[in-house]
Write an enzyme that holds these catalytic residues in place. Structure first.
Site, PDB file in Angstrom:
ATOM      1  N   SER A 131     -32.990 -41.877 -51.876  1.00  0.00           N
ATOM      2  CA  SER A 131     -32.208 -42.076 -53.024  1.00  0.00           C
ATOM      3  C   SER A 131     -31.999 -40.166 -52.992  1.00  0.00           C
ATOM      4  O   SER A 131     -31.972 -39.793 -52.390  1.00  0.00           O
ATOM      5  CB  SER A 131     -33.306 -42.109 -54.560  1.00  0.00           C
ATOM      6  OG  SER A 131     -32.543 -42.223 -55.334  1.00  0.00           O
ATOM      7  N   TYR A 145     -23.259 -36.538 -58.063  1.00  0.00           N
ATOM      8  CA  TYR A 145     -24.590 -37.086 -57.071  1.00  0.00           C
ATOM      9  C   TYR A 145     -25.041 -38.047 -57.961  1.00  0.00           C
ATOM     10  O   TYR A 145     -26.089 -38.723 -57.254  1.00  0.00           O
ATOM     11  CB  TYR A 145     -24.909 -35.707 -56.101  1.00  0.00           C
ATOM     12  CG  TYR A 145     -25.926 -36.240 -55.684  1.00  0.00           C
ATOM     13  CD1 TYR A 145     -25.779 -36.510 -53.677  1.00  0.00           C
ATOM     14  CD2 TYR A 145     -27.388 -35.685 -55.514  1.00  0.00           C
ATOM     15  CE1 TYR A 145     -26.767 -36.926 -52.913  1.00  0.00           C
ATOM     16  CE2 TYR A 145     -28.412 -35.515 -54.414  1.00  0.00           C
ATOM     17  CZ  TYR A 145     -27.773 -36.501 -53.441  1.00  0.00           C
ATOM     18  OH  TYR A 145     -29.339 -36.964 -52.600  1.00  0.00           O
ATOM     19  N   LYS A 149     -27.060 -41.501 -57.774  1.00  0.00           N
ATOM     20  CA  LYS A 149     -27.973 -41.712 -57.348  1.00  0.00           C
ATOM     21  C   LYS A 149     -28.893 -42.415 -58.081  1.00  0.00           C
ATOM     22  O   LYS A 149     -30.133 -43.525 -57.933  1.00  0.00           O
ATOM     23  CB  LYS A 149     -29.243 -40.686 -56.815  1.00  0.00           C
ATOM     24  CG  LYS A 149     -28.243 -39.899 -55.790  1.00  0.00           C
ATOM     25  CD  LYS A 149     -28.432 -40.920 -54.374  1.00  0.00           C
ATOM     26  CE  LYS A 149     -28.032 -40.209 -53.460  1.00  0.00           C
ATOM     27  NZ  LYS A 149     -28.348 -40.932 -51.953  1.00  0.00           N
TER      28      LYS A 149
END
Length: 270
Positions: A131, A145, A149
């Site tokens: 992660s 992004y 995650k």
């Protein structure tokens, strides 16, 4: 008995370093990448190398089945394939957001679904997914992004509770920026964004930060943690890697308005 690990995203960076880390401990390593030629050196080092694009469901199933059929076991699945799509959300085309999730979220999910039946049957196994500090603390310019995650973190939390009864461990590794990769990846993805011209200050801020590589960790540092999680009989649910991750995660406890004010101040700096 020799143990087996399947690693995605071994063409560079964390994935490549992870393959070397497990090889150094005598594991049977299946290193994968979208282009097998990119990992010929890992084959020379003793790894089994396979072509694997995590966005292709059939490839994900076939590689896992081959590992289990050949080795009789799959002890660790290390999901290291991924990339960071930079850009203010207004500038990021939906097709790029979809691609971000296809690689960072759906990819690990495809591999997990393929691996779990074998791990459940063996009543043993560890699933490790890379992660990021951005998976628990979102910042302007990294919404796509961070969203991917955050999804990985939530899915891993749910999965951990689902499979503990079968003796399967679920781990997320949360690095801060990785040396060189942050700057290269940020420039590459920001160039694809359809810039509106409204966020030039934010682009400049991230360019300066990426170039400075403040608080970066090496790919080998992250790989060492992935190895630690894989060899542990009782791994931690989460491992933060590097000062940016360790201290940045504390930002979750700061009131939202204070965080927003801090980000706003940074964007106004000359």
């Amino acid at each position: 008995m020799e143990r087996t690990v399947l690693i995605t995203g071994c063409a560079s960076g964390v994935g490549r370093a992870t393959a070397h880390a497990y090889l150094s401990e005598g594991w049977t390593v299946y290193a994968t990448a979208r282009n097998a030629e990119d990992i010929d050196d890992l084959a020379s080092a003793g790894a089994q190398t396979r072509e694997l694009d995590v966005t292709r469901p059939a490839q994900c199933r076939d590689v896992v089945e081959e590992v289990v059929d050949t080795e009789g076991r799959l002890d660790v699945l290390a999901n290291t394939a991924g990339y960071a799509q930079f850009g203010p959300l207004e500038d990021v085309p939906t097709r790029e957001l979809h691609r971000q999730f296809d690689v960072n979220v759906y990819g690990p999910h495809r591999l997990i679904r393929a691996a779990l039946p074998h791990m459940r049957e063996a009543e043993d196994g560890t699933i490790i997914t890379v992660s990021s500090v951005a998976g628990r603390l979102a910042t302007p310019g990294l919404g796509a992004y961070a969203g991917s995650k955050f999804a990985v973190e939530a899915m891993s939390d749910a999965l951990r509770g689902e499979v503990a009864q079968f003796g399967v461990d679920v781990v997320v590794v949360e690095p801060g920026p990785v040396e060189r990769e942050a700057a290269v990846g940020m420039r590459k993805t920001s160039q694809r964004a359809d810039s509106s011209g409204a966020y030039d200050t934010l682009y400049d801020l991230y360019e300066d930060y990426a170039t400075a590589s403040v608080g970066s960790v090496s790919a080998a540092d992250v790989a060492d943690v992935i190895l630690e999680a894989g060899v542990s009989t009782d791994p931690e649910p989460r491992y933060a890697v590097g000062p940016v991750a360790e201290y940045g995660l504390l930002g979750r406890f700061v009131p939202d308005r204070w965080r927003d004010a801090a980000f706003s101040f940074l964007q106004r700096l000359p």
